[in-house]
Design a protein around this motif. Structure first.
Motif, short mmCIF file in Angstrom:
data_model
loop_
_atom_site.label_atom_id
_atom_site.label_comp_id
_atom_site.label_asym_id
_atom_site.label_seq_id
_atom_site.Cartn_x
_atom_site.Cartn_y
_atom_site.Cartn_z
N VAL A 100 -2.14 -0.49 -0.35
CA VAL A 100 -2.84 0.58 -1.08
C VAL A 100 -4.27 0.14 -1.39
CG1 VAL A 100 -0.79 1.61 -2.14
CG2 VAL A 100 -1.94 -0.30 -3.28
N TYR A 101 -5.11 1.12 -1.67
CA TYR A 101 -6.51 0.86 -2.03
C TYR A 101 -6.70 1.04 -3.54
CZ TYR A 101 -7.60 1.14 2.95
OH TYR A 101 -7.65 0.91 4.29
N ASN A 102 -7.62 0.29 -4.08
CA ASN A 102 -8.07 0.44 -5.47
C ASN A 102 -6.92 0.48 -6.48
OD1 ASN A 102 -10.79 0.60 -4.66
ND2 ASN A 102 -10.42 2.73 -4.01
N HIS A 103 -6.09 -0.49 -6.41
CA HIS A 103 -4.99 -0.61 -7.36
C HIS A 103 -4.87 -2.08 -7.77
CE1 HIS A 103 -1.57 0.83 -9.52
NE2 HIS A 103 -1.51 1.99 -8.85
N PHE A 104 -4.16 -2.33 -8.86
CA PHE A 104 -4.02 -3.73 -9.29
C PHE A 104 -2.66 -4.31 -8.90
CE2 PHE A 104 -1.11 -3.77 -12.97
CZ PHE A 104 -0.93 -2.40 -13.17
N THR A 105 -1.73 -3.43 -8.52
CA THR A 105 -0.40 -3.92 -8.15
C THR A 105 0.23 -3.01 -7.11
OG1 THR A 105 1.72 -4.69 -9.06
CG2 THR A 105 0.83 -2.67 -10.00
N ASP A 162 -10.72 -8.27 -2.89
CA ASP A 162 -11.73 -7.65 -3.76
C ASP A 162 -13.10 -7.76 -3.09
OD1 ASP A 162 -12.46 -10.28 -4.07
OD2 ASP A 162 -11.95 -10.41 -6.20
N ASP A 163 -14.19 -7.51 -3.83
CA ASP A 163 -15.53 -7.56 -3.23
C ASP A 163 -15.85 -8.95 -2.69
OD1 ASP A 163 -15.95 -4.94 -3.78
OD2 ASP A 163 -16.98 -5.28 -5.69
N GLU A 164 -15.26 -9.97 -3.31
CA GLU A 164 -15.60 -11.35 -2.96
C GLU A 164 -14.87 -11.86 -1.72
OE1 GLU A 164 -17.96 -12.88 -4.73
OE2 GLU A 164 -18.08 -11.04 -5.91
N ALA A 165 -13.57 -11.63 -1.67
CA ALA A 165 -12.79 -12.22 -0.57
C ALA A 165 -11.40 -11.61 -0.50
CB ALA A 165 -12.66 -13.72 -0.80
N ARG A 166 -10.70 -12.02 0.56
CA ARG A 166 -9.29 -11.65 0.71
C ARG A 166 -8.47 -12.94 0.62
NH1 ARG A 166 -5.85 -8.24 5.05
NH2 ARG A 166 -7.27 -6.61 4.38
N ASP A 167 -7.36 -12.87 -0.11
CA ASP A 167 -6.48 -14.02 -0.18
C ASP A 167 -5.07 -13.56 0.19
OD1 ASP A 167 -5.70 -16.60 -0.52
OD2 ASP A 167 -6.02 -16.69 -2.68
N SER A 168 -4.29 -14.43 0.79
CA SER A 168 -2.96 -14.01 1.24
C SER A 168 -1.94 -15.13 1.05
CB SER A 168 -3.02 -13.60 2.71
OG SER A 168 -3.40 -14.71 3.50
N ARG A 169 -0.69 -14.78 1.06
CA ARG A 169 0.42 -15.72 0.96
C ARG A 169 1.48 -15.31 1.98
NH1 ARG A 169 -3.00 -17.83 -1.25
NH2 ARG A 169 -3.13 -18.59 -3.40
N THR A 229 -8.20 -4.86 -10.74
CA THR A 229 -8.13 -3.88 -9.66
C THR A 229 -8.70 -4.49 -8.38
OG1 THR A 229 -8.40 -2.09 -11.25
CG2 THR A 229 -8.87 -1.57 -8.95
N MET A 230 -7.95 -4.35 -7.28
CA MET A 230 -8.38 -4.88 -5.98
C MET A 230 -8.86 -3.73 -5.09
SD MET A 230 -7.91 -8.21 -5.79
CE MET A 230 -8.25 -8.60 -7.50
N ASN A 231 -9.73 -4.04 -4.18
CA ASN A 231 -10.15 -3.03 -3.20
C ASN A 231 -8.95 -2.58 -2.36
OD1 ASN A 231 -12.69 -3.35 -4.16
ND2 ASN A 231 -13.40 -4.62 -2.46
N LYS A 232 -8.13 -3.57 -2.00
CA LYS A 232 -6.93 -3.28 -1.20
C LYS A 232 -5.91 -4.39 -1.44
CE LYS A 232 -5.68 -1.97 3.53
NZ LYS A 232 -6.07 -1.98 4.95
N LEU A 233 -4.65 -4.04 -1.50
CA LEU A 233 -3.62 -5.08 -1.62
C LEU A 233 -2.28 -4.55 -1.11
CD1 LEU A 233 -2.56 -5.81 -5.33
CD2 LEU A 233 -3.31 -3.59 -4.52
N GLY A 234 -1.41 -5.47 -0.77
CA GLY A 234 -0.10 -5.10 -0.24
C GLY A 234 0.38 -6.10 0.78
N CYS A 235 1.05 -5.57 1.82
CA CYS A 235 1.61 -6.44 2.86
C CYS A 235 0.67 -6.41 4.06
CB CYS A 235 3.00 -5.95 3.24
SG CYS A 235 3.86 -7.07 4.32
#
Lengths: 293, 136
Positions: B93-98, B123-130, B59-65
């Motif tokens: 979205v917030y607090n989701h894994f996908t 997540d709590d540690e960092a943000r990663d992007s592609r 689960t990520m704090n936030k993920l998407g585009c």
């Protein structure tokens, strides 16, 4: 004699050149295709160089006495008696000469080799230009689909299956609409893991579905993904530099990827692509996959 | 002759080595946040359709585009056309894994576009992007 004199006169101008220039001309004149006229020219060049060296010794020519002694020491030995260093028509049979000279590279062979080399280089260069055009990261991706950092299936593969718990039902009915009635799902999830969430996305563009479900136990997670794919748009799996390993279950090749502290096993069956990712070790993931077949 | 042959071999070896070097110099690495991702951009009916999907390592704090930047061709130049960020509807979205979605951006079919799309997971540690770039 008259011919030899005429040739001498023809190349008289060479005597006006110094040894360095003569050597340069000699290098240019040495040609495997040389005809008789070239050979006269080379003879004339050698003759003039020899004369000039005899007039003024620059050390270019070897010491004859020293070379003779070297020959006696290394070649004119007991075991060498009755043998000779070069093939000659007087001492060798036509078969021996044929066998010996067959290995000598002839000009057409050399030209063929050079042509092949140029063709190979052109093919390689064209391949290199195709890499960015085809949106691959390097040439290997033209053939295989993983690099040091990422993994993705190039084209889709085979599939089948049965049974489904509640979290899989939406996905099952979505696939059924597309004519897919058999899927493989995990029959075993390690103790303590509970269903955390699941998600089904159907592309409004292609109508294809992708499904993901996550099980969690504290900080540990297991994610199972299943997606339809036309092979045009690839989903990229992140991976580290660990070499991708493969193993077969049920005749299906499974790819084992490492992504820092997490692991993924990916495979595909017909147009469905499967992936099982987790913070658990590979051995645990294999147990889950074994339960699917 | 020997020198020429050596040069030819050397050149061939250099070509072969060059083939193995990634074309994109900034090779991406494995990710602590991103497990898998995909982006596709196509023309729709008077729209540019940006379809993306991303799955995190848990689960990520936030993920998407994170962003979609659209450029329109003007002669030999790419002019800014429009953009979307992660704060626009449907982007993250917030607090989701996908998360997966399709964003439609109005456009003129007869023009040429360059679309730069970035997906991310945080997540709590960092943000990663592609990021991927598409030409329509």
């Amino acid at each position: 004699v008259a011919d030899s004199r005429m040739i001498r006169n023809q190349y008289d101008y060479l005597r006006r050149l110094d040894v360095d220039e003569l050597e340069r001309l000699l290098q240019l004149a040495v040609n495997p295709q040389c005809d008789e006229e070239d050979s006269d020219y080379v003879d004339a060049l050698l003759e003039v160089i020899l004369e000039k060296e005899q007039e003024e010794d620059t050390g270019r020519l070897s010491d004859v006495d020293e070379k003779w002694q070297e020959f006696q020491r290394h070649y004119n030995t007991e075991e060498g008696k009755g043998q000779h260093m070069y093939y000659t028509e007087e001492t060798d049979t036509p078969d021996q000469i044929q066998a010996a000279t067959s290995n000598i590279t002839t000009f057409p062979k050399r030209r063929l080799r050079r042509t092949l080399m140029v063709a190979a280089i052109i093919v390689l260069l064209v391949s290199m230009t195709l890499v960015p055009v085809m949106r691959h990261k390097n040439v290997i991706q033209l053939f295989a689909q993983w690099t040091e950092e990422q993994f993705s299936f190039g084209l889709e593969n085979p599939w089948e299956i049965d049974s489904l718990p509640e979290e899989y039902q939406d996905m099952y009915f979505s696939l059924k609409k597309c004519g897919i009635e058999t899927i493989y799902i995990p029959q075993y999830i390690p103790d303590g893991f509970v269903l955390q969430n699941y998600s089904l996305y159907t592309s409004p563009k292609t109508g294809e579905s992708s499904f993901a479900v996550m099980y969690q136990k504290g900080a540990e997670f297991i994610i199972f993904q299943l997606e339809q794919n036309d092979g045009k748009t690839g989903v990229i799996k992140e991976k580290d530099s660990t070499i991708v390993e493969t193993y077969n279950i049920n005749g299906i090749k499974h790819y084992v990827l490492s992504n820092n502290n997490n692991n993924t096993i990916a495979w595909h069956i017909d147009e469905l692509r499967y992936a099982l990712s987790s913070s658990l070790p590979i051995s645990q993931l294999k147990l889950i996959i074994n339960s699917m077949y | 002759l020997k020198l020429k042959r050596s040069c030819a071999y050397l050149f061939t070896v250099i070509c072969l080595i060059a083939l193995l070097i990634p074309v994109t110099s900034a090779a991406e690495s494995a990710s602590d946040q991103i497990m898998s991702w995909g982006i596709d951009v196509t023309f729709g009916d008077g729209t540019i359709d940006v379809e993306f999907g991303i799955t995190g390592n848990g689960t990520m704090n936030k993920l998407g585009c994170e962003s979609i930047y659209v450029y329109k061709k003007n002669g030999t130049e790419w002019d800014d056309y429009t953009y979307r960020t992660e704060y626009n509807t449907g982007m993250s979205v917030y607090n989701h894994f996908t998360y997966a979605n399709m964003i439609e951006i109005p456009c003129n079919d007869s023009a040429e576009y360059k679309v730069v799309v970035t997906v991310f997971a945080e997540d709590d540690e960092a943000r990663d992007s592609r990021t991927d770039v598409f030409y329509l």
